[in-house]
Design a protein around this motif. Structure first.
Motif, mmCIF file in Angstrom:
data_model
loop_
_atom_site.group_PDB
_atom_site.id
_atom_site.type_symbol
_atom_site.label_atom_id
_atom_site.label_comp_id
_atom_site.label_asym_id
_atom_site.label_seq_id
_atom_site.Cartn_x
_atom_site.Cartn_y
_atom_site.Cartn_z
ATOM 1 N N ASP A 45 -28.567 -0.828 -4.830
ATOM 2 C CA ASP A 45 -27.758 -0.363 -3.701
ATOM 3 C C ASP A 45 -27.265 1.071 -3.859
ATOM 4 O O ASP A 45 -26.705 1.640 -2.930
ATOM 5 C CB ASP A 45 -26.558 -1.291 -3.499
ATOM 6 N N ASP A 83 -23.230 -0.190 4.446
ATOM 7 C CA ASP A 83 -24.254 -1.038 5.063
ATOM 8 C C ASP A 83 -24.640 -0.518 6.439
ATOM 9 O O ASP A 83 -25.812 -0.516 6.814
ATOM 10 C CB ASP A 83 -23.752 -2.479 5.174
ATOM 11 N N GLU A 102 -34.765 -4.265 3.702
ATOM 12 C CA GLU A 102 -34.276 -2.945 4.084
ATOM 13 C C GLU A 102 -35.257 -2.261 5.034
ATOM 14 O O GLU A 102 -36.448 -2.187 4.763
ATOM 15 C CB GLU A 102 -34.039 -2.084 2.841
ATOM 16 N N LYS A 142 -28.378 -1.715 7.190
ATOM 17 C CA LYS A 142 -28.606 -3.049 6.646
ATOM 18 C C LYS A 142 -28.075 -4.100 7.615
ATOM 19 O O LYS A 142 -27.109 -3.872 8.341
ATOM 20 C CB LYS A 142 -27.906 -3.198 5.293
ATOM 21 N N SER A 157 -26.783 2.633 6.054
ATOM 22 C CA SER A 157 -28.150 2.365 5.603
ATOM 23 C C SER A 157 -28.892 1.398 6.517
ATOM 24 O O SER A 157 -30.002 0.976 6.204
ATOM 25 C CB SER A 157 -28.130 1.799 4.176
#
Length: 337
Positions: free
Chosen positions: A129, A282, A206, A287, A285
């Protein structure tokens, strides 16, 4: 996957639950009216503080500073960095729930926390991460370097199993069998059908379109399994019967997923300073999270349902003994960091 929450708001709860309801406990009053028996007063903050002190002292003793100094400093840096100690306290409280002495579950409680700390160290690595902040200070690989962080996590994982075995051998008798069952549960929770499974699917997801089915799989394994095994191992050390173990397992599985749902909610509603770790990561990115897939209000509603299911499992146990786990579930549901 055994279950789905794709149609959560219009479908049954995804986990298996016991549908029977425990009869209300009532007492005859002097006036002849039936009234619910009063629950004994319970001070959760005091309980949490006292158990955290017990756990912290045991963890400190488990990893003294010795040669090679750097690896033990790195292990202690993350293991003794504080945190809520939810998992070891789950072990202790579950042992007490079934009538055991909570102190007897301390070895396995510490082992679960060692495994949890390993998972945090590895999760923060650049190849995972890639996070620089954990519990309000630099992550292990930032403080000690990536190679040392990897080795510290590996050493904590090995020590967790050694710690349980050593204490069981000293206890002998029934403790050996209970420890073997706990080791089997812990190994399954960590391995390729548990924590590792959740992590690899998380990495593979991802940049992909992820639905609620996949998100549930990731977090049941990556997050919920460790809370589940903490509670189950505590119950095993307390001498729980098979039915009691399964009710504890269902309770903890609900609480484990609840922990992640709340974590996702906090990630989009709190600052980094408030959380002690990087907020909004999150989202940045891209996610999949529960608020992203369900919306913030539905995610909060799901958290409420998980809490209710966890509380339902505890109704089968003595009210006094279940009070710590009841308050712990509510603490997780309403935490702010």
């Amino acid at each position: 996957m055994a279950s789905s929450i794709a149609n959560l708001m219009n479908s049954p709860f995804p986990f298996k639950t016991h549908r029977q309801k425990r009869p209300r406990i009532v007492a005859q009053s002097q006036s002849g009216l039936l009234e619910e028996t009063r629950k004994p007063e319970f001070h959760f903050d005091d309980y949490l503080a006292s158990k955290a002190v017990m756990v912290n002292e045991a963890l400190d003793a488990a990893i003294p500073l010795r040669h090679p100094a750097r690896i033990h400093e790195s292990m202690r840096y993350s293991l003794l960095a504080g945190g809520k100690r939810v998992r070891p306290i789950l072990s202790i409280a579950s042992c007490e729930l079934v009538g055991g002495d909570g102190a007897l579950a301390l070895p396995v409680a510490c082992a679960v926390e060692m495994v949890h700390t390993m998972s945090l160290i590895h999760d923060d690595l650049p190849c995972m991460d890639d996070d620089d902040l954990r519990r309000g200070r630099p992550t292990n690989h930032v403080a000690f370097g990536e190679a040392t962080a990897v080795l510290a996590g590996d050493a904590l994982l090995a020590l967790a199993f050694q710690h349980v075995a050593d204490h069981a051998l000293r206890g002998g008798g029934a403790w050996t069998e209970r420890a073997m069952r706990a080791v089997a549960e812990l190994g399954a929770a960590v391995g390729s059908e548990g924590l590792v499974a959740g992590q690899i699917v998380d990495l593979e997801s991802e940049g992909q379109e992820v639905g609620l089915d996949a998100l549930e799989y990731i977090h049941v394994n990556k997050t919920s399994k460790l809370l589940e095994v903490a509670a189950v191992c505590g119950a095993l050390y307390g001498g729980a019967r098979a039915e009691e173990v399964e009710r504890v397992r269902e309770y903890a599985r609900c609480v484990g997923l609840l922990f992640q749902v709340v974590d996702d909610i906090l990630d989009v509603t709190r600052t980094s300073e408030e959380l002690g770790k990087t907020a909004g990561k999150d989202l940045a990115s891209d996610k999949a999270t529960y608020p992203k897939l369900m919306g913030l209000e539905r995610a909060r509603g799901f958290a409420g349902e998980l809490l209710a299911r966890a509380e339902g499992e505890l109704r089968w146990f003595d009210a006094r003994r279940s009070a710590p786990l009841l308050h712990l579930a509510r603490y997780i549901a309403h935490r702010q960091n």
